[in-house]
Design an enzyme around this catalytic site. Structure first.
Site, PDB file in Angstrom:
ATOM      1  N   CYS A 173      -7.834   3.137  -3.865  1.00  0.00           N
ATOM      2  CA  CYS A 173      -7.463   2.249  -4.963  1.00  0.00           C
ATOM      3  C   CYS A 173      -6.046   2.547  -5.429  1.00  0.00           C
ATOM      4  CB  CYS A 173      -8.453   2.424  -6.118  1.00  0.00           C
ATOM      5  SG  CYS A 173      -8.210   1.269  -7.485  1.00  0.00           S
ATOM      6  N   ASP A 199      -5.197   2.997  -8.395  1.00  0.00           N
ATOM      7  CA  ASP A 199      -5.281   3.751  -9.653  1.00  0.00           C
ATOM      8  C   ASP A 199      -4.300   4.923  -9.645  1.00  0.00           C
ATOM      9  OD1 ASP A 199      -6.303   5.782 -11.627  1.00  0.00           O
ATOM     10  OD2 ASP A 199      -7.770   4.199 -11.980  1.00  0.00           O
ATOM     11  N   ARG A 252      -4.362   7.627 -11.158  1.00  0.00           N
ATOM     12  CA  ARG A 252      -4.961   8.956 -11.269  1.00  0.00           C
ATOM     13  C   ARG A 252      -5.399   9.509  -9.922  1.00  0.00           C
ATOM     14  NH1 ARG A 252      -9.388   6.989 -15.451  1.00  0.00           N
ATOM     15  NH2 ARG A 252      -9.341   5.341 -13.859  1.00  0.00           N
ATOM     16  N   HIS A 284     -13.446   5.493  -6.683  1.00  0.00           N
ATOM     17  CA  HIS A 284     -13.317   6.474  -7.762  1.00  0.00           C
ATOM     18  C   HIS A 284     -14.065   5.993  -8.990  1.00  0.00           C
ATOM     19  CE1 HIS A 284     -10.390   4.220 -10.323  1.00  0.00           C
ATOM     20  NE2 HIS A 284     -10.150   3.620  -9.167  1.00  0.00           N
ATOM     21  N   CYS A 320     -13.398   2.618 -12.229  1.00  0.00           N
ATOM     22  CA  CYS A 320     -12.486   1.674 -11.583  1.00  0.00           C
ATOM     23  C   CYS A 320     -12.449   0.365 -12.372  1.00  0.00           C
ATOM     24  CB  CYS A 320     -12.925   1.424 -10.141  1.00  0.00           C
ATOM     25  SG  CYS A 320     -11.837   0.302  -9.241  1.00  0.00           S
TER      26      CYS A 320
END
Length: 802
Positions: free
Chosen positions: A600, A602, A604, A661, A664
């Site tokens: 993803c 993302d 993080r 993760h 999401c």
């Protein structure tokens, strides 16, 4: 809406674990492989149980009781489905000593108390702590027990009676040899010969007959010879079950009873847990790769052993532990569930009730010879080679000698003390040498740099000429604060006097560090040899200059720009010198990544941190929701398909990993979306995630589980399901399908829980078996082996209903 943050909540109810029992009876399925494996284990366990009972001096029926309880109780409630429990040779010395000191009834009570202690330890979840014991200590303990057993049983083999200790057995051996009984010696020699020769029978016929356990053939053959030849040898004498001795209240000194409980608990727990770990390795190495067999749950296994010891002691049986010989036979025979272990216990019960006249024909010297051979085999040459290779032979030898001469607990304590001394010696042993080469001063430091080595390090550093060019080569994996400060202070002084200092690793690669003076002045919180952490070294955005072309500056824009420039500057100063050679090589040779990593967008998710990878290792594709559109559904956006084709066809990656993760935002948007939502680029992209929603709602697919539990909520369930669904989409790509068929490509699924900083691996991700929809916690010491699950149907139905 922020895409990958859990800010948005939905109105969907959280998944709750059901508290009601399942509707309707559950079917009990029995595999044919379990039945055949149980018979093979039974044929080994029956003579061994009688032999171990004979070696301890307990009633012979106590061995049968322990074998039956080990199969039925430990097999049912233990955490290692294919491990077989029962009376173990490793407990022979301990049990014999307890019987001699306190009598049989008190020994049974001690076994019950040891089982209670194991249950308490299981509740405290300390099972994995037992694995911290050095293997050299464990192998030395087992070898010492084996030597003690062999010395004691040798007297029975010769037709005599063993003494109370290993030393007395050695001293009494010459006299016993002088008055050896020929009949007992013949039976014992025949038993030993069959035990040693049976596994080595050659040819096709040999392979067929070797399927019958050697222990059974040896004891049965000795029994037949003794019966037909009419040899006068002592035989098994099983008393009536109505006269079977049960436990009584412990009688004896409290400290002595407590020591007995502690010894039984220690030996049975460590042996069972180590055996369970070994069984996992055997199962994963099998031809079927252990599919359908869950990995051992060590705390549950400890509880199962505790329950078995309580029941065995209460029924007048020997202490119970997981045993390697029978467990190996169970795995090798193809067992697939705990049913094989439980059935072997049932066969023991039937034999103890129905075959008493047959068992009474077995000669005691044959059982003694069997146990003697088992004791000798506990001194494993393989283990000795292993501890020698790891330079722990001293620990092994001290533990073995201590167990033989003093006792189990004392020998293990001596082994632990020596192991600690060896570890401290290795930690403190640092070799510092100096040489001059090409006008440079080379200082070689071999070993770990701790405060113990600081005096020698400081003396060697201050002997170097002032103003010289110094190369410090550090060949070790650890430097404590005292050593770092000593090296840093000397470096500052040497630089101040016009010298130069270069610090390198064991391969000569330069460890680039700013000078201590400059570093401490600018960024006192930054230190070399510290782990990765996300911070800005205390920098504050002090600049007020507006960016070029802006008319309304903002503090956020200034801070972001400063952080970006600061990060680039730190890379050029600290990291670039470390990776420059490697990147230059990659620039010359081109990229050769081992896997395609699709995850993803993302912020993080730091892929290099999660996978401990470096430049050139991963070919990474990131998008919103880690989605893999089905071929032909990209609608003008072929970026993911192009990346897959390039990675599989051109780069020839060996694996593809889809990583989802927790929290999401894309999955939250899918759950909260509706057909009336306006069509936006984000909504059009998220349509590729709708098959994951359909899979989660479908009753044809089991709900994904994570580390043995149901997901916390619907968002986590969709995040897990989405990983499995995107792996299915990957299979629809022609290059992927072709490489999977060739066996040159593997698929993997990973779920990263951001809040826990914990990665979970999807089990069963291969081209043959598909997916088990179970995500297994990846621990630092775990191997990434596929494990399966046993998901109760009622749990799934209740989860879907919610």
């Amino acid at each position: 809406m922020t895409l990958c943050t859990p800010a948005r909540t939905t109105n969907r109810p959280r998944i709750q674990r059901p508290h009601s029992p399942p509707d309707g009876p559950r079917r009990f399925r029995l595999a044919g492989a379990d039945v055949s494996a149980s018979v093979a284990v039974f044929l080994i366990a029956l003579p061994l149980s009688l032999g171990i009972a004979l070696a301890t001096g307990a009633p012979l029926q106590a061995g049968l009781v322990a074998a039956a309880v080990g199969g039925l109780v430990a097999g049912r409630f233990g955490g290692s489905p294919l491990q077989v429990s029962g009376p173990a040779a490793g407990l022979t010395v301990v049990t014999a000593e307890l019987i001699q000191k306190y009598g049989w009834r008190t020994t049974c009570a001690i076994t019950v108390l040891a089982g209670l202690t194991q249950l308490a330890l299981s509740a405290l979840r300390v099972a994995r702590s037992a694995l911290a014991v050095s293997p050299a200590i464990v192998h030395g303990m087992l070898a010492g027990i084996g030597v003690t057993i062999a010395l004691a049983q040798l007297h029975i083999v010769l037709g005599g009676t063993p003494q109370s200790s290993a030393v007395d057995n050695v001293l009494g051996l010459p006299a016993q040899l002088a008055r050896a009984h020929p009949e007992a010696l013949v039976i014992s020699a025949l038993t030993v010969a069959v035990l040693l020769c049976w596994p080595r029978l050659p040819g096709r016929a040999g392979r067929l007959v070797r399927k019958v356990p050697a222990a059974l053939v040896a004891v049965a053959g000795a029994t037949a010879v003794a019966a037909f030849a009419g040899l006068a040898v002592p035989r098994v004498d099983l008393p009536s079950w109505s006269n079977h001795a049960l436990p009584g209240l412990p009688e004896g000194p409290v400290l002595g009873i407590a020591a007995g409980v502690l010894t039984i608990t220690l030996v049975t727990s460590v042996q069972s847990l180590l055996s369970a770990v070994a069984v996992d390795k055997l199962v994963s190495a099998r031809g079927d790769r252990g599919r359908g067999v869950p990995r051992s749950r060590l705390d549950r296994e400890l509880a199962g052993q505790g329950a078995a010891n309580m029941v065995s002691g209460a029924l007048g049986g020997l202490p119970v532990a997981g045993v390697a010989v029978r467990s190996v036979a169970n795995v090798s025979a193809g067992a697939v569930s705990r049913a094989s272990t439980m059935l072997h216990g049932l066969w023991i019960v039937l034999a103890a009730l129905l075959l008493v006249p047959v068992l009474d024909l077995i000669p005691l010297p044959a059982l003694a010879a069997l146990v003697m051979v088992v004791g000798i085999q506990m001194v494993s040459i393989t283990h000795i080679r292993t501890v020698t290779r790891h330079r722990e032979v001293v620990v092994y030898a001290v533990t073995l000698t201590g167990v033989v001469l003093v006792g189990i607990l004392e020998g293990v304590a001596l082994g632990i003390a020596v192991a600690i001394a060896v570890a401290l010696n290795r930690l403190a042993r640092t070799r510092i040498t100096r040489e001059e080469r090409d006008g440079r001063q080379l200082l070689h430091v071999r070993g770990q740099l701790t405060f113990l080595a600081v005096p020698r390090l400081s003396r060697a550093l201050h002997q170097l000429p002032r103003g010289s060019h110094v190369v410090v080569e550090l060949d070790g994996s650890f430097m404590d604060h005292a050593a770092y400060e000593a090296l840093s202070d000397w470096t500052a002084g040497h630089l101040a006097h016009g010298g130069t200092v270069e610090t390198t690793g064991p391969s000569g690669v330069r460890i680039a560090e700013p000078s201590p003076v400059t570093e401490s002045a600018s960024h006192p919180c930054c230190r070399p040899w510290t782990p990765w952490h996300n911070h800005q070294c205390g920098e504050e955005p002090t600049g007020t200059t507006e960016p070029t072309g802006t008319t309304e500056p903002t503090e956020a824009r200034q801070t972001t720009g400063l952080h970006l420039a600061s990060g680039i500057g730190k890379f050029q100063r600290n990291t670039a010198p470390l990776v420059r050679d490697e990147l230059a090589r990659l620039a010359r040779e081109g990229q050769r990544p081992s896997q395609l990593f699709l995850t993803c967008s993302d912020s993080r998710l730091v892929t290099s941190m999660i996978t401990s990878s470096g430049p050139g290792d991963l070919f990474t594709v990131r998008n919103v929701g880690n989605l893999v559109p089905l071929p032909g559904e990209e609608s003008g956006d072929d970026s993911v398909a192009a990346a897959i084709e390039y990675a599989v066809e051109v780069l020839r990656v060996e694996s593809i990993t889809v990583c989802g993760h927790s929290g999401c935002g894309a999955m939250q948007a899918l759950l909260g979306g509706s057909p009336d939502d306006p069509s936006t680029p984000l909504r059009r992209w998220l349509r590729h995630g709708r098959p994951s929603l359909e899979r989660m709602a479908s009753r044809r697919h089991a709900w994904a589980r994570i580390a043995g539990r149901l997901p916390a909520d619907a968002v986590e369930q969709l995040c897990l399901t989405n990983v499995v669904q995107q792996l299915e989409h990957l299979r629809a790509y022609e290059p992927v399908a072709r490489r999977l068929a060739e066996g040159t490509l593997t698929l993997h699924g990973v779920y990263f829980h951001v809040g826990e900083a914990q990665a979970y691996l999807l089990s069963g991700t291969d081209e043959v078996h598909g997916y088990d929809d179970v995500f297994t916690r990846v621990m630092p010491t775990d191997s990434l082996e596929a494990v399966t699950r046993d998901v109760p149907t009622d749990h799934l139905e209740a989860a879907r209903a919610s």
